[in-house]
Design an enzyme around this catalytic site. Structure first.
Site, PDB file in Angstrom:
ATOM      1  N   LYS A  24       0.840  -1.185   0.000  1.00  0.00           N
ATOM      2  CA  LYS A  24       0.000   0.000   0.000  1.00  0.00           C
ATOM      3  C   LYS A  24       0.876   1.237   0.000  1.00  0.00           C
ATOM      4  CE  LYS A  24       0.734   1.791   3.471  1.00  0.00           C
ATOM      5  NZ  LYS A  24       1.983   2.265   4.170  1.00  0.00           N
ATOM      6  N   TYR A  63      -4.623   4.046   6.143  1.00  0.00           N
ATOM      7  CA  TYR A  63      -5.222   3.094   7.088  1.00  0.00           C
ATOM      8  C   TYR A  63      -6.551   3.626   7.630  1.00  0.00           C
ATOM      9  CZ  TYR A  63      -0.987   0.280   7.149  1.00  0.00           C
ATOM     10  OH  TYR A  63       0.048  -0.534   6.781  1.00  0.00           O
TER      11      TYR A  63
HETATM   12  P1  NAD Z   1      12.332   1.627   2.950  1.00  0.00           P
HETATM   13  O1  NAD Z   1      12.784   2.987   2.633  1.00  0.00           O
HETATM   14  O2  NAD Z   1      12.740   1.017   4.232  1.00  0.00           O
HETATM   15  O3  NAD Z   1      12.738   0.631   1.778  1.00  0.00           O
HETATM   16  C1  NAD Z   1      12.571   0.957   0.419  1.00  0.00           C
HETATM   17  C2  NAD Z   1      13.393   0.024  -0.433  1.00  0.00           C
HETATM   18  O4  NAD Z   1      13.281   0.432  -1.779  1.00  0.00           O
HETATM   19  C3  NAD Z   1      14.899   0.065  -0.080  1.00  0.00           C
HETATM   20  O5  NAD Z   1      15.407  -1.238  -0.094  1.00  0.00           O
HETATM   21  C4  NAD Z   1      15.493   0.898  -1.200  1.00  0.00           C
HETATM   22  O6  NAD Z   1      16.838   0.530  -1.492  1.00  0.00           O
HETATM   23  C5  NAD Z   1      14.575   0.533  -2.363  1.00  0.00           C
HETATM   24  N1  NAD Z   1      14.580   1.535  -3.428  1.00  0.00           N
HETATM   25  C6  NAD Z   1      14.663   1.254  -4.751  1.00  0.00           C
HETATM   26  N2  NAD Z   1      14.658   2.365  -5.465  1.00  0.00           N
HETATM   27  C7  NAD Z   1      14.573   3.385  -4.609  1.00  0.00           C
HETATM   28  C8  NAD Z   1      14.542   4.792  -4.775  1.00  0.00           C
HETATM   29  N3  NAD Z   1      14.557   5.369  -5.979  1.00  0.00           N
HETATM   30  N4  NAD Z   1      14.474   5.555  -3.656  1.00  0.00           N
HETATM   31  C9  NAD Z   1      14.408   4.994  -2.434  1.00  0.00           C
HETATM   32  N5  NAD Z   1      14.432   3.659  -2.230  1.00  0.00           N
HETATM   33  C10 NAD Z   1      14.526   2.868  -3.301  1.00  0.00           C
HETATM   34  O7  NAD Z   1      10.718   1.642   2.835  1.00  0.00           O
HETATM   35  P2  NAD Z   1       9.708   0.589   3.459  1.00  0.00           P
HETATM   36  O8  NAD Z   1       9.270   1.090   4.782  1.00  0.00           O
HETATM   37  O9  NAD Z   1      10.238  -0.775   3.369  1.00  0.00           O
HETATM   38  O10 NAD Z   1       8.449   0.797   2.474  1.00  0.00           O
HETATM   39  C11 NAD Z   1       8.374   0.164   1.215  1.00  0.00           C
HETATM   40  C12 NAD Z   1       6.894   0.026   0.808  1.00  0.00           C
HETATM   41  O11 NAD Z   1       6.250  -0.781   1.770  1.00  0.00           O
HETATM   42  C13 NAD Z   1       6.129   1.336   0.773  1.00  0.00           C
HETATM   43  O12 NAD Z   1       5.223   1.332  -0.293  1.00  0.00           O
HETATM   44  C14 NAD Z   1       5.365   1.369   2.072  1.00  0.00           C
HETATM   45  O13 NAD Z   1       4.144   2.082   2.000  1.00  0.00           O
HETATM   46  C15 NAD Z   1       5.120  -0.107   2.300  1.00  0.00           C
HETATM   47  N6  NAD Z   1       5.005  -0.424   3.738  1.00  0.00           N
HETATM   48  C16 NAD Z   1       3.923  -1.100   4.162  1.00  0.00           C
HETATM   49  C17 NAD Z   1       3.765  -1.403   5.498  1.00  0.00           C
HETATM   50  C18 NAD Z   1       2.557  -2.182   5.949  1.00  0.00           C
HETATM   51  O14 NAD Z   1       2.340  -2.271   7.157  1.00  0.00           O
HETATM   52  N7  NAD Z   1       1.799  -2.767   5.042  1.00  0.00           N
HETATM   53  C19 NAD Z   1       4.735  -1.017   6.411  1.00  0.00           C
HETATM   54  C20 NAD Z   1       5.867  -0.338   5.959  1.00  0.00           C
HETATM   55  C21 NAD Z   1       5.975  -0.046   4.606  1.00  0.00           C
END
Ligand code: NAD
Length: 387
Positions: free
Chosen positions: A159, A242
């Site tokens: 999401k 959410y």
């Molecule tokens: P994060 O920043 O921790 O990780 C992002 C990942 O994407 C990293 O591994 C990064 O290297 C990679 N990436 C690739 N290209 C990138 C770019 N151009 N810029 C930045 N990062 C890049 O983020 P996250 O918290 O893991 O979130 C990722 C996704 O998961 C989001 O869409 C977020 O909404 C979703 N999420 C969902 C939940 C949930 O409870 N369902 C919780 C956290 C995150």
């Protein structure tokens, strides 16, 4: 106590019940396998082989490849995939070569199941990967979902599904065209306290709902979440979604209009591109109003409904664990579950059983449509209809 019975009857499990249920399926599976092997004895050889391979296919754990190994993949999804019964962590897709060795060792991932963003499309030739799970910054969801579908894989996308409705449409169309399933990472649909909010609201257990309150906020964020191009917006896209989900599944209804107002920027340097906070009011049929709030500078976590004969709420409502519920008649008290494991297992089972997922792309698209209406209302100061 009564609630607990209702839940186990509906097939939702506490951690303990979940393990018990899985072993029950295991025993059932063995019995079934024994019976069908017996029954297939009378079949010609080719039909026997076919029956056996269909059976093996149904029993096999599906392989998931995580795309993007950031906080959510490493902190939640990969550990949850060590507990799933119908799928497992088979592969990774990453743009950071430094992460590869650690992930390969920790999760026993073979080199042939490791991809970069450039080599990602060749995943189509890998029979060990059944599902691609897109866990990238929001603006990248559409591209990787569409590439995964074109590679012949089922997709789970985090999401918000995408940053525009047009992207959502392209994602849904790509999966349909490929004959593959698409689901959104809405883990709370597998969480008992939130399921109870759905039941209490949708079955009018406390009478007709009159108003709702939903709030979700974090006290600080950094990185791509502050970049409008990558995130599509601020806290609304990330955690405010959410609240939209919560009031939709508590009422079981769709909002028809919205009014919204951006909060003051207390830190204009950090919030150059996206809102720091936002309040909005969703209007449902029957004059039901949902007051919602999201923020990147204040911790908030609430889902509450007030109905004609009482109230019910979760506070906190949306975390991975520690969800607590209360009503005007007493506590909502279920054991905490591994939401991620249940969500991924349900999708794997849906694929195996050839049934639909309760959290499909269309649900993600509807949320994105509402998020866009909220932003339009915020920018124009007008009441915006959600058509
Ligand atoms: P994060 O920043 O921790 O990780 C992002 C990942 O994407 C990293 O591994 C990064 O290297 C990679 N990436 C690739 N290209 C990138 C770019 N151009 N810029 C930045 N990062 C890049 O983020 P996250 O918290 O893991 O979130 C990722 C996704 O998961 C989001 O869409 C977020 O909404 C979703 N999420 C969902 C939940 C949930 O409870 N369902 C919780 C956290 C995150």
């Amino acid at each position: 106590m009564e609630n607990k019975q209702i839940f186990s009857g509906r097939g939702l499990y506490s951690r303990r019940k979940f393990v018990a249920h899985v072993s029950y399926i295991g025993i059932g599976g063995l019995t079934f396998s024994g019976l069908s092997a017996f029954a297939s004895c009378g079949l010609p050889n080719n039909q026997q082989a076919e029956a056996q391979s269909a059976e093996q296919k149904a029993k096999k754990k599906l392989g998931i490849a995580l795309v993007g190994l950031g906080g959510y993949s490493s902190g939640q999804l990969a550990p949850a995939l060590q507990e799933t019964q119908h799928c497992y962590l088979a592969g990774i897709v990453t743009g950071t070569p430094d992460k590869i060795d650690k992930w390969k060792k920790k999760y026993d991932i073979p080199e042939k199941n490791v991809y970069s963003y450039e080599s990602f499309d060749s995943i189509k030739d890998n029979p060990n990967i059944d599902i691609v799970y897109v866990v990238l910054p929001n603006a990248m969801h559409a591209e990787y979902t569409i590439r995964a579908a074109k590679a012949g894989k089922h997709v789970i996308c985090e999401k918000p599904m995408a940053i525009t409705v047009e992207d959502c449409d392209r994602m849904i169309a790509a999966c349909k065209e490929a004959g593959k399933m698409l689901s959104i990472g809405y883990r709370l649909h597998f969480e008992p306290h939130n399921k109870e909010m759905m039941r209490l609201g949708q079955e009018h257990v406390f009478g007709e709902i009159l108003r709702l309150k939903a709030e979700n906020g974090m006290s600080s964020v950094k990185g791509w979440r502050l970049d409008k191009e990558l995130a599509g917006g601020g806290p609304l896209m990330d955690v405010g979604i959410y609240c939209v989900q919560g009031v939709r599944y508590t009422t079981g209804m769709e909002p028809i209009a919205v009014k919204a107002k951006e909060g003051p920027k207390t830190d204009p340097d950090t919030f150059k591109e996206v809102e720091e906070s936002l309040i909005w009011q969703l209007e449902f049929p029957g004059n039901i109003i949902a007051e919602c709030k999201t923020s990147y500078s204040e911790y908030l976590n609430l889902l509450r409904a007030e109905a004609r004969n009482g109230w019910f709420e979760l506070s906190p409502a949306y975390p991975y664990r520690g969800i607590k519920g209360d009503t005007s008649k007493g506590k909502i008290d279920f054991e905490q579950v591994n939401q991620h494991a249940l969500q991924m297992d349900d999708f794997a089972l849906a694929i195996k059983e050839n049934r639909s997922t309760p959290v499909p792309g269309e649900m993600g698209r509807q949320d994105v449509k509402i998020l866009q209406a909220i932003y339009k209302a915020m920018e124009t100061g007008q009441r915006v209809e959600i058509i």
